[in-house]
Scaffold this active site. Structure first.
Site, PDB file in Angstrom:
ATOM      1  CG  ASP A  85      49.645 -51.983  44.344  1.00 16.66           C
ATOM      2  OD1 ASP A  85      48.874 -52.927  44.626  1.00 16.66           O
ATOM      3  OD2 ASP A  85      49.573 -51.342  43.271  1.00 16.66           O
ATOM      4  CB  ALA A 210      39.542 -49.438  38.967  1.00 23.87           C
ATOM      5  CB  SER A 211      42.751 -46.324  35.316  1.00 25.98           C
ATOM      6  OG  SER A 211      43.315 -45.832  36.507  1.00 25.98           O
TER       7      SER A 211
END
Length: 290
Positions: A85, A210-211
């Protein structure tokens, strides 16, 4: 069981309008929780190591060996992608690929688009020789990502089209209003821009940060081409809340297993919940391995 590329997984998810979750690993027990959640939900999963945490976790080879051994020892049969990532350079991506990672993200989003494309092309050329999928980013996601603080810069549709056509990436993270870390106020995604970019590029999109995004916005993002959704903060908050509670209620507790286990169980439940929310639960049978 070998790690799998996310290319085919994301193409199927985009076609069938569900998304596969990326969950960042923060240690061995954390990885076990992610894998166990995927097996229980029969969901493909993307286990990711953020570049800024690679050395903390022991290095690329250690991470690949750890995740691979857990897959074998836990008898995991669902597809598992081992993903880098926010790879900070082409060299870091090469190191991950050489260590056995099956997918990498090259993050040149803070560079001018020509430099971003050149860096990304260098990675895709190398990755293609090893069957490794590549994700790139255009625009900047706001908030904090492992110590890197930045503001939101929406992705430019022309730049998105260029990077897809000129580099042959497998997935595109187009920054459209999401942020890393906790949101201050209501998230506000750019759905109009999202639809235009999805139509123009026609490849799986990736939603970073997206949390904390409401479920209705997540579902709309999926219908507009997002096939990969990254979750980290919610897992960290779930773990921290449970660990803090354990110490508050058991001040004399000193055995690590005693105070770490509830937090890890909370991570597993969070991951399982997200897999159901994203629609990936039960989808592993389509590409069963093992």
């Amino acid at each position: 069981m070998a790690f799998v590329s996310m290319k085919e997984l994301l193409e199927d998810a985009k076609r069938e309008q569900y998304a596969i979750g990326q969950f960042n690993i923060n240690g061995l027990q954390w990885t076990k929780a992610i894998l166990q959640a995927a097996q229980k939900e029969q969901s493909p999963v993307i286990a990711a190591a953020s570049d800024r945490l690679v050395d903390y976790l022991g290095g690329f080879k250690t991470i690949a060996a750890m995740v691979g051994a857990l897959i074998e020892d836990m008898a995991i049969t669902v597809p598992v992608v081992l993903h880098l990532d926010h790879g900070s350079s082409a060299e870091r991506c090469r190191q991950a690929i050489d260590a056995g990672f099956s997918s990498v993200m090259i993050d040149g989003s803070h560079q001018p688009i020509d430099e971003n494309i050149a860096m990304t092309k260098e990675v895709t050329d190398y990755a293609a020789k090893h069957g490794v999928s590549v994700e790139a980013e255009v625009g900047t996601v706001g908030g904090m990502e492992d110590g890197l603080v930045g503001g939101v810069r929406y992705a430019d549709i022309t730049e998105c089209e260029r990077i897809v056509k000129e580099t042959n990436i497998d997935a595109l993270a187009a920054a459209l209003g999401s942020v890393h870390g906790k949101y201050q106020g209501e998230p506000n995604l750019g759905f109009k821009e999202m639809e235009a970019i999805s139509r123009m590029t026609d490849i799986p999109l990736v939603l970073h940060g997206a949390s904390g995004i409401p479920q209705d916005q997540i579902k709309k993002a999926i219908t507009l081409g997002h096939a990969k959704i990254n979750i980290n903060t919610e897992c960290m908050v779930a773990w921290t809340d449970e660990t803090r509670r354990m110490f508050q209620e058991n001040s004399d507790l000193y055995e690590p297993r005693g105070y770490l286990t509830p937090g890890i169980e909370a991570v597993e439940e969070t991951v399982r919940s997200k897999m159901r929310e994203f629609g990936s639960a039960g989808k592993a049978a389509k590409q069963q391995v093992g």
